[in-house]
Enzyme design. Structure first.
Site, PDB file in Angstrom:
ATOM      1  N   ASP A  37      25.667 -10.700  58.980  1.00  0.00           N
ATOM      2  CA  ASP A  37      26.854 -10.855  59.823  1.00  0.00           C
ATOM      3  C   ASP A  37      27.585 -12.123  59.359  1.00  0.00           C
ATOM      4  O   ASP A  37      27.743 -13.080  60.080  1.00  0.00           O
ATOM      5  CB  ASP A  37      26.498 -10.911  61.311  1.00  0.00           C
ATOM      6  CG  ASP A  37      25.503 -11.996  61.671  1.00  0.00           C
ATOM      7  OD1 ASP A  37      24.732 -12.439  60.780  1.00  0.00           O
ATOM      8  OD2 ASP A  37      25.476 -12.428  62.845  1.00  0.00           O
ATOM      9  N   ASP A  45      24.855 -17.922  57.638  1.00  0.00           N
ATOM     10  CA  ASP A  45      24.760 -16.809  56.681  1.00  0.00           C
ATOM     11  C   ASP A  45      25.323 -17.204  55.316  1.00  0.00           C
ATOM     12  O   ASP A  45      24.802 -16.794  54.274  1.00  0.00           O
ATOM     13  CB  ASP A  45      25.538 -15.588  57.191  1.00  0.00           C
ATOM     14  CG  ASP A  45      24.940 -15.005  58.455  1.00  0.00           C
ATOM     15  OD1 ASP A  45      25.019 -15.660  59.503  1.00  0.00           O
ATOM     16  OD2 ASP A  45      24.385 -13.890  58.379  1.00  0.00           O
TER      17      ASP A  45
END
Ligand code: BDR
Ligand code: CA
Length: 347
Positions: A37, A45
């Protein structure tokens, strides 16, 4: 509940203390599908991807995007742009699920961390949208095709909600048996120290966004390892590590500077946990963490425990669906941060 603390990244240590060779470094690289995500730095991330890109122990076969921190379309636009900046447009990107299987937006969801429920068009990433678009094939079809073509060889690194993984498992008979390993950043275990949730009292964000998907994925019988909040709470990215990273002056570290300088100028004590970075690091070097083998299940019943992970050393009544897996609970943070900084600053 107000916003959850900045979910960022990492990194670390004295560059003179370069990470020791990772266990297994001499062996073939792990073939991974990077399921994320994604959001541009300072989101964790993006730091996790930087670590993966700079780690020869990992061969990224493709990146699959999912709604979580923001929409799937934002994840896709941002990851394509970061690959362009990193000059790694050879890595294909596949669009995945834009919503969880069943979980819908609520007033609560809209007031806490994450815009997984959003249908807004993605904002332009720094420098504009990447030239190269996402692939036409869906994330789920890519996962199925790739695992089937490489049975027993592909590890899925899932650092967002498990929607894509669950959908692929539901679509393709026997897929679970052909996946080598599932590496998940997610969960919070009350049966281990530091096990509170970060979105509800006991639920961690990635699992809570799509509890039904997490239950399918973790019950599938895939050899799995979890990096839950219990262990990420023992990490902290701070200005000390930020300064070392931006000193490297690579295209990626310049992006980090552009996105984070104002934050650290305003508050030199700013910082945050290194969630997804730790999950990736422990695939590269499992000796960074201490783990327990627990039987794990997900509460997908609507109610106060929706989206919580439950782990026991033995099976328990009512938890018959629980599968045994490796759950991390402690980390050698100095070694981890050194490894992270040394790699992210590679040219
Ligand atoms: C997890 O939630 C997301 O916001 C982060 O990227 C991380 O994967 C931490 O709870
Ligand atoms: Ca994530």
């Amino acid at each position: 509940m107000t916003a959850i603390p900045i979910r960022f990244f990492v990194c670390a240590a004295a560059l003179s203390l370069a990470a020791t060779p990772a266990a297994g470094q001499a062996t073939a690289a792990h073939k991974i599908i990077f399921d994320t995500d994604f959001v541009i730095p300072p989101q964790d991330d993006s730091f996790a991807l930087m670590l993966a890109l700079k780690s020869p122990e990992l061969q990224i076969l493709g990146i699959t995007t999912v709604a979580g921190n923001d929409s799937m379309e934002r994840a896709t636009a941002d990851v394509l742009r970061v690959l362009e900046i990193a000059k790694r447009t050879d890595i294909p990107v596949y669009r995945g699920a834009n919503m969880p299987l069943l979980h819908e937006k609520s007033d609560f969801a809209a007031s806490v961390h994450g815009r997984w429920w959003s249908d807004d068009p993605p904002p332009a990433p720094p420098g504009g949208f990447a030239e190269k678009p996402a692939e036409r094939e869906s994330a789920m079809d890519f996962i199925i095709r790739t695992v089937n073509a490489n049975p027993g060889e592909v590890t899925i690194v899932a650092i967002g909600p498990l929607t894509n993984v669950a959908m692929a498992l539901r679509q393709e008979p026997g897929l679970a048996k052909r996946i080598k390993r599932l590496v998940v950043m997610g969960g919070a275990f009350a049966s281990l120290p530091d096990g509170a949730g970060n979105v509800t009292p006991n639920a961690e964000f990635n699992i809570w966004v799509d509890p039904e998907a997490a239950r399918i994925a973790l019950r599938a019988g895939i050899p799995s390892q979890l990096t839950p909040l219990n262990v990420t709470r023992k990490t902290r990215f701070s200005k000390e590590w930020y300064d070392k990273i931006v000193a490297a002056k690579t295209p990626l570290t310049e992006l980090v500077r552009e996105r984070m300088a104002a934050r650290f100028e305003k508050d030199p004590n700013a910082g945050g946990q290194m969630y997804d970075q730790l999950a990736v690091a422990t695939l590269i070097d499992p000796t960074l963490v201490t783990s327990a083998d627990l039987f794990v299940d997900v509460d997908a019943n609507r109610g106060p425990s929706y989206g919580t992970t439950v782990g026991g050393r033995k099976p328990w009544g009512g938890g018959e669906g629980a599968q045994q897996m490796s759950v991390q609970h402690d980390v050698d943070f100095p070694r981890f941060i050194n490894m992270f900084v040394e790699r992210v600053t590679r040219k």
